[in-house]
Design an enzyme around this catalytic site. Structure first.
Site, PDB file in Angstrom:
ATOM      1  N   SER A 129      50.347 -41.524 -10.640  1.00 44.70           N
ATOM      2  CA  SER A 129      51.389 -41.047 -11.549  1.00 44.70           C
ATOM      3  C   SER A 129      51.372 -39.520 -11.541  1.00 44.70           C
ATOM      4  O   SER A 129      50.410 -38.907 -11.081  1.00 44.70           O
ATOM      5  CB  SER A 129      51.149 -41.583 -12.956  1.00 44.70           C
ATOM      6  OG  SER A 129      49.835 -41.279 -13.333  1.00 44.70           O
TER       7      SER A 129
ATOM      8  N   GLU B   3      62.671 -44.923  -7.444  1.00 51.81           N
ATOM      9  CA  GLU B   3      62.865 -45.384  -8.804  1.00 51.81           C
ATOM     10  C   GLU B   3      64.010 -46.397  -8.843  1.00 51.81           C
ATOM     11  O   GLU B   3      65.113 -46.101  -8.389  1.00 51.81           O
ATOM     12  CB  GLU B   3      63.225 -44.164  -9.666  1.00 51.81           C
ATOM     13  CG  GLU B   3      62.885 -44.299 -11.109  1.00 51.81           C
ATOM     14  CD  GLU B   3      61.403 -44.029 -11.403  1.00 51.81           C
ATOM     15  OE1 GLU B   3      60.649 -43.715 -10.454  1.00 51.81           O
ATOM     16  OE2 GLU B   3      61.022 -44.147 -12.577  1.00 51.81           O
TER      17      GLU B   3
ATOM     18  N   ASP C 254      83.465 -58.854  -1.018  1.00 52.85           N
ATOM     19  CA  ASP C 254      83.199 -60.262  -1.314  1.00 52.85           C
ATOM     20  C   ASP C 254      83.848 -61.191  -0.286  1.00 52.85           C
ATOM     21  O   ASP C 254      83.268 -62.191   0.122  1.00 52.85           O
ATOM     22  CB  ASP C 254      83.693 -60.615  -2.722  1.00 52.85           C
ATOM     23  CG  ASP C 254      82.840 -59.937  -3.786  1.00 52.85           C
ATOM     24  OD1 ASP C 254      81.701 -59.538  -3.459  1.00 52.85           O
ATOM     25  OD2 ASP C 254      83.316 -59.794  -4.929  1.00 52.85           O
TER      26      ASP C 254
ATOM     27  N   LYS D  83      59.006 -32.614 -18.678  1.00 53.59           N
ATOM     28  CA  LYS D  83      59.837 -33.564 -19.423  1.00 53.59           C
ATOM     29  C   LYS D  83      60.596 -32.840 -20.512  1.00 53.59           C
ATOM     30  O   LYS D  83      60.003 -32.056 -21.260  1.00 53.59           O
ATOM     31  CB  LYS D  83      58.967 -34.659 -20.033  1.00 53.59           C
ATOM     32  CG  LYS D  83      58.566 -35.714 -19.033  1.00 53.59           C
ATOM     33  CD  LYS D  83      57.947 -36.872 -19.758  1.00 53.59           C
ATOM     34  CE  LYS D  83      58.299 -38.198 -19.127  1.00 53.59           C
ATOM     35  NZ  LYS D  83      57.767 -39.310 -19.897  1.00 53.59           N
TER      36      LYS D  83
ATOM     37  N   LYS E   5      64.142 -36.268 -12.718  1.00 53.54           N
ATOM     38  CA  LYS E   5      63.211 -37.372 -12.921  1.00 53.54           C
ATOM     39  C   LYS E   5      63.972 -38.488 -13.635  1.00 53.54           C
ATOM     40  O   LYS E   5      64.265 -38.394 -14.824  1.00 53.54           O
ATOM     41  CB  LYS E   5      62.042 -36.881 -13.774  1.00 53.54           C
ATOM     42  CG  LYS E   5      60.957 -37.898 -13.986  1.00 53.54           C
ATOM     43  CD  LYS E   5      59.798 -37.272 -14.763  1.00 53.54           C
ATOM     44  CE  LYS E   5      58.681 -38.276 -14.962  1.00 53.54           C
ATOM     45  NZ  LYS E   5      59.142 -39.495 -15.666  1.00 53.54           N
TER      46      LYS E   5
ATOM     47  N   ASP F  54      85.416 -53.787  -3.786  1.00 50.24           N
ATOM     48  CA  ASP F  54      84.483 -54.874  -4.088  1.00 50.24           C
ATOM     49  C   ASP F  54      85.064 -56.208  -3.632  1.00 50.24           C
ATOM     50  O   ASP F  54      84.371 -57.067  -3.116  1.00 50.24           O
ATOM     51  CB  ASP F  54      84.227 -54.960  -5.606  1.00 50.24           C
ATOM     52  CG  ASP F  54      83.399 -53.788  -6.074  1.00 50.24           C
ATOM     53  OD1 ASP F  54      82.948 -52.993  -5.222  1.00 50.24           O
ATOM     54  OD2 ASP F  54      83.220 -53.654  -7.306  1.00 50.24           O
TER      55      ASP F  54
END
Ligand SMILES: [Zn+2]
Length: 724
Positions: A80, A174, A35, A315, A114, A31
């Site tokens: 959906s 997502e 930077d 789900k 998911k 990192d």
């Protein structure tokens, strides 16, 4: 190497590093190195404005979004997915697919995790990110492009050595916040006295709604692709598995745990198998999506008005159990927030014993109509903190008592305040709208204890050996430990410290050494550790970039605390660039800046800062010193400067003196050797001559911007500078 080539090289390298980190999960640089390279690129781009590119890795964070988000229509609707919690329904879905396609068995199906986040549609044209839109109602969503650009997991440019990105490619996927980041954000919000996010999805949605992309950039939002919208030409890929391969080749992060299933039993097995693994995922997963792989077959199956027929989401049910609410206790946080917490008969949920659950605030308690002795349903989904979902009304014992919100602080008996302020004004202490209840006694021992623990903790002042337990032990002894500065006076109580149980010579030695070390962490750390409302880590760092030390910060106007939202006139007045994009961000806005300003100028803050200063704690900013030095060397040292016209903030002789103190040579006439002309009102012939010779000309605002902050402060003190 020419600057032009170096710029191209750095851009390519940084895009590649981003991709290695987010898409391939194989980082190629630290990192810190990232930077450094980014800073180098920024400096080069500043030198060569003609080489600007809106998709450069330096262009992720733009200015604040004014006027809210625009609503835009999706090129292809974002439907959906049908949900089911039932394995038999998944089997029935597979059978239906086979039947509709006139086959005995379903075609190749793909199952993947998911992720519980926020669905986005990203549009790339010839490989360049051009827009990012939320799902919204499926037809229209919010254009959040500026925020999506600030998400490092989303590539600004799609590229591959062998594959040319198609002219139009809409990637659906997502955005989500990993658990670790969720915890970090909430810890910071807790410290700043802001309301906590309930779960990672809620924190992601809240982040994407921010009008300041800087905030989005400061949070580690992640992204994975899991679908497509419009694609031109349409034959870019023929199946979901091929799409994922192509996207991955182009540098887009995609879901890693994809399972190819050739039968219904394989689908069910994949769902079972993932159920055992999902608790180890670093991000929230709430199920599995199963879909037909072949795009041509997807077309044949089509969609209902709501959702596609070729896809189903299974789900995993969150585990829920009934238990009894024994009591509600009140926790007082470091900002004085009083949080009700349910104490329940213990139950085992998702593999862990659950006995407590935060009830968030008293408005929530009233909306749920919780009473003592009630049977409540508690839920714990994976890594998510347990929550009280509802009361089982039928099981309520007769005469069950309502939960009374405390009218006095449960820790100190001090007065409480209720938010939102309208409720306080109306004297309504029983509202379902109540979002928080605060102890406003600054001397409240419970707040002080929490503040001290926070102050000494990891990432704040990092004082080894001064944890929660030690702080309690010291506070129970006769050693005073009621304010931050008391920590730095512990060295005067060596003998008393040695009397504390299990403290020993060596431990005391180490503790005192660590406290000495903490004195030199600088202004940003101190500010971020004090638990000032609205001032978390990021804001503390931003303020310390802006002001060289605490006294400069205390001299600042409220408007100066929020340079991004200043008007153009005020920006010029305070020495900032009129263009908001060019101004530093302190993360403070119109609403929070006044609150922080009020705190900084309170008697309490004064005594805190005075005491810390007296204790030898360094309250100077490391950033500002570095900036000041750099500005000095780069801009004024050795420069030949000419002044002309009337200045608002300086007399000309005063400004001459000031510039000379910075190493500049100020002369009376313009020549070819002049580096810079500073022109005020009604500039004379010197101005015309400078124009003629093509010499750089600054107005007073540009000068104020370039002058190091500490130089301005010192000048103001010594009366050189006619004020702000
Ligand atoms: Zn209190």
């Amino acid at each position: 190497m020419s600057d032009r080539n170096r710029i191209a090289e750095l851009r390519e390298l940084l895009h590649r590093a981003n991709r290695a980190y987010y898409a391939d999960a194989k980082p190629i640089m630290s990192d810190h190195e990232f930077d450094q390279r980014l800073k180098e690129l920024e400096a080069l781009e500043e030198k060569h404005p003609d080489l600007a590119d809106s998709n450069s890795p330096t262009q992720r964070v733009g200015g604040e979004i004014t006027g809210g988000f625009k609503t835009v229509r999706h090129a292809a609707p974002m439907r959906s997915i049908d949900n089911t919690y039932n394995e038999d329904e998944v089997r029935a879905w597979c059978d239906r697919i086979a039947k509709n396609l006139d086959r005995d068995t379903p075609p190749t199906l793909i199952a993947d995790a998911k992720i519980d986040g926020v669905a986005l549609s990203l549009r790339y044209e010839n490989g360049d990110l051009v827009s990012a839109v939320t799902r919204g109602d499926g037809e229209k969503g919010d254009d959040i492009t500026a925020n999506a650009r600030a998400i490092r997991a989303i590539p600004l440019v799609l590229a591959d050595s062998e594959l040319t990105p198609p002219p139009v490619l809409e990637v659906r996927g997502e955005a989500f916040i990993p658990f670790k980041e969720f915890e970090r954000i909430n810890a910071e919000r807790e410290a700043a006295g802001d309301e906590l996010f309930m779960n990672p999805r809620n924190s992601c949605a809240g982040t994407l709604k921010q009008l300041n992309p800087k905030i989005v950039a400061d949070r580690n939002v992640s992204f994975v692709a899991h679908g497509r919208g419009a694609i031109e030409p349409a034959d870019f890929c023929e199946s979901y598995s091929e799409l994922l391969q192509q996207l991955s080749a182009l540098g887009m992060p995609t879901n890693q745990g994809v399972v190819v299933c050739e039968s219904i039993d394989e689908v069910v097995a994949a769902i079972h198998e993932y159920d055992t693994k999902r608790h180890d995922a670093p991000f929230p997963v709430d199920g599995m999506v199963v879909r037909v792989d072949d795009f041509a077959l997807q077309e044949v199956l089509g969609s209902t008005s709501k959702s596609p027929r070729w896809c189903v989401a299974f789900k995993y049910p969150a585990e829920r159990k009934p238990t009894k609410l024994v009591s509600v206790d009140f926790m007082v946080g470091k900002s004085g927030r009083i949080t009700p917490r349910a104490v329940m008969e213990p139950v085992i949920l998702a593999g862990t014993k659950v006995q407590h659950a935060s009830l968030f605030n008293f408005g929530e308690v009233r909306r749920k109509d919780l009473r003592l002795g009630d049977t409540v349903i508690v839920e714990k989904a994976g890594e998510i903190i347990p929550q009280v979902i509802e009361v089982v009304q039928e099981k309520r014992p007769k005469g069950a008592r309502k939960i009374k919100a405390p009218m006095e602080c449960p820790a100190c008996g001090g007065p409480v305040e209720v938010e939102p302020p309208e409720l306080e004004e109306q004297g309504d202490y029983e509202s379902e709208q109540e979002t928080s209840r605060l102890c406003v006694n600054p001397e409240c021992p419970a707040q002080i204890r929490e503040k001290l623990i926070w102050f000494a903790g990891r990432g704040q002042m990092d004082i080894d050996g001064l944890g929660e337990k030690t702080i309690d032990q010291i506070r129970e002894s006769e050693i005073p430990l009621n304010r931050f500065a008391d920590i730095f006076a512990l060295k005067d109580h060596r003998d008393a410290l040695l009397l504390i149980e299990r403290m020993g010579e060596k431990k005391v030695e180490n503790l005192l050494a660590s406290i000495e070390e903490a004195k030199s962490r600088g202004m940003a750390r101190v500010l971020g550790s004090l638990g000032i409302r609205h001032v978390g880590d990021a804001t503390a760092r931003a303020l310390s970039r802006e002001f060289p030390d605490i006294s400069a910060l205390l001299r600042a106007d409220e408007a100066q605390l929020r340079p991004k939202t200043l008007s153009r006139d005020d920006a010029a007045k305070y020495g900032f660039d009129p263009d908001p994009k060019e101004r530093p961000s302190t993360n403070l806005g119109k609403d929070t800046a006044p609150a922080v300003f009020a705190y900084l100028h309170s008697a309490q803050a004064k005594s805190t800062f005075d005491a810390l200063q007296k204790a030898g704690v360094d309250l100077a900013s490391r950033d500002a010193q570095e900036n000041a030095n750099r500005t000095h060397d780069a801009f004024f040292d050795g420069k030949k400067i000419v002044l002309t016209g009337g200045l608002e903030h300086f007399t000309r002789p005063d400004l001459k003196e000031l510039l000379e103190s910075l190493g500049a040579h100020v002369s009376g006439s313009v020549s070819k050797k002049t580096d810079l002309v500073i022109a005020g009102d009604d500039p004379g012939s010197k101005f015309d001559k400078a124009m003629e010779l093509g010499i750089e000309i600054w107005d007073e605002a540009a000068l104020l911007k370039r002058l190091p902050q500490d130089v301005k402060e010192k000048a103001a003190e010594s009366g050189l500078f006619r004020g702000r």
